[in-house]
Design a protein around this motif. Structure first.
Motif, PDB file in Angstrom:
ATOM      1  N   GLU A   1       2.294   1.868  -3.164  1.00 10.70           N
ATOM      2  CA  GLU A   1       1.390   2.123  -4.276  1.00 10.70           C
ATOM      3  C   GLU A   1       0.940   3.819  -4.090  1.00 10.70           C
ATOM      4  O   GLU A   1       0.733   4.103  -5.146  1.00 10.70           O
ATOM      5  CB  GLU A   1       0.152   1.217  -4.175  1.00 10.70           C
ATOM      6  N   THR A   2       0.840   4.026  -2.979  1.00 10.23           N
ATOM      7  CA  THR A   2       0.438   5.470  -2.668  1.00 10.23           C
ATOM      8  C   THR A   2       1.556   6.531  -2.617  1.00 10.23           C
ATOM      9  O   THR A   2       1.385   7.589  -2.791  1.00 10.23           O
ATOM     10  CB  THR A   2      -0.331   5.726  -1.204  1.00 10.23           C
ATOM     11  N   ARG A   3       2.727   5.953  -2.395  1.00  9.32           N
ATOM     12  CA  ARG A   3       3.647   7.135  -2.131  1.00  9.32           C
ATOM     13  C   ARG A   3       5.033   6.970  -3.069  1.00  9.32           C
ATOM     14  O   ARG A   3       5.906   7.874  -3.133  1.00  9.32           O
ATOM     15  CB  ARG A   3       4.499   6.832  -0.648  1.00  9.32           C
TER      16      ARG A   3
ATOM     17  N   TYR B   1       0.847  -1.292  -0.071  1.00  6.75           N
ATOM     18  CA  TYR B   1      -0.052   0.106   0.011  1.00  6.75           C
ATOM     19  C   TYR B   1       0.900   1.301   0.021  1.00  6.75           C
ATOM     20  O   TYR B   1       0.577   2.095  -0.577  1.00  6.75           O
ATOM     21  CB  TYR B   1      -0.978  -0.037   1.249  1.00  6.75           C
TER      22      TYR B   1
ATOM     23  N   ASN C   1      -6.827  -3.104  -4.771  1.00  9.88           N
ATOM     24  CA  ASN C   1      -6.368  -2.413  -3.780  1.00  9.88           C
ATOM     25  C   ASN C   1      -5.495  -3.070  -2.525  1.00  9.88           C
ATOM     26  O   ASN C   1      -5.383  -4.330  -2.799  1.00  9.88           O
ATOM     27  CB  ASN C   1      -7.489  -1.544  -2.954  1.00  9.88           C
TER      28      ASN C   1
END
Length: 167
Positions: free
Chosen positions: A115-117, A112, A128
């Motif tokens: 994926e987000t940073r 996660y 997700n």
């Protein structure tokens, strides 16, 4: 390409190689190698499928072949699976299920974060961190079931196929 992503991939590759050699020093090595190869095979098939279907992409590559997928599918995830199997070797069913969470939750959180940073991985089409968590948990349990079945098989040698013997 971001320097952070390339350095992260380098670190993960070196960390994975060191972990692999450390891991293979524990007995029974044949069990751990079997799990490592099984998990690498399973992970690569499942990852190829989700990438082809467009659920995940890996935009950053360290070298042409060494992207996060390669490092994860063939090195890090199989290594984590071997450690998981070592930790659960003598556990009961409840212990196996709980210990699975100790592996799949942190791995889903790291994914996660990536994926987000970072640009290392992109989730698409509804994929997700929870989907990753469920799939990792399921494949950890699959590998544990696989080695449990292998361990239960009789340890006999396959008889030699010699048609002239006994004549």
């Amino acid at each position: 390409m971001n320097k952070f992503e390339k350095n992260t991939l380098r670190f993960l590759l070196v960390f994975g190689l060191i972990s692999f050699f450390n891991l293979m020093r524990k007995t029974p090595v044949k069990d751990w190698m079997l799990i490592f190869l099984f998990k690498g095979y399973l992970s690569s098939i499942l990852d190829k499928l989700v990438v082809r279907k467009g659920y995940i992409s890996y935009p950053v590559k360290l070298f042409k072949s060494f992207d996060i997928s390669f490092i994860f599918d063939y090195l890090l995830y199989p290594i984590a699976c071997v450690y998981y199997n070592q930790v659960t070797k003598s556990s009961n069913l409840f212990g196996i299920l709980i210990k699975t969470l100790f592996f799949s939750v942190p791995m889903a959180l790291v994914e996660y974060f990536f994926e987000t940073r970072t640009s290392l991985i992109n989730f698409k089409k509804g994929w997700n961190a929870f989907t990753s968590f469920y799939s990792m948990t399921f494949t950890f349990l699959m590998s544990r079931t696989f080695i449990a079945i292998i361990r239960k098989l009789p340890n006999k040698q396959i008889p030699e196929n010699n048609p002239h013997k006994g004549e």
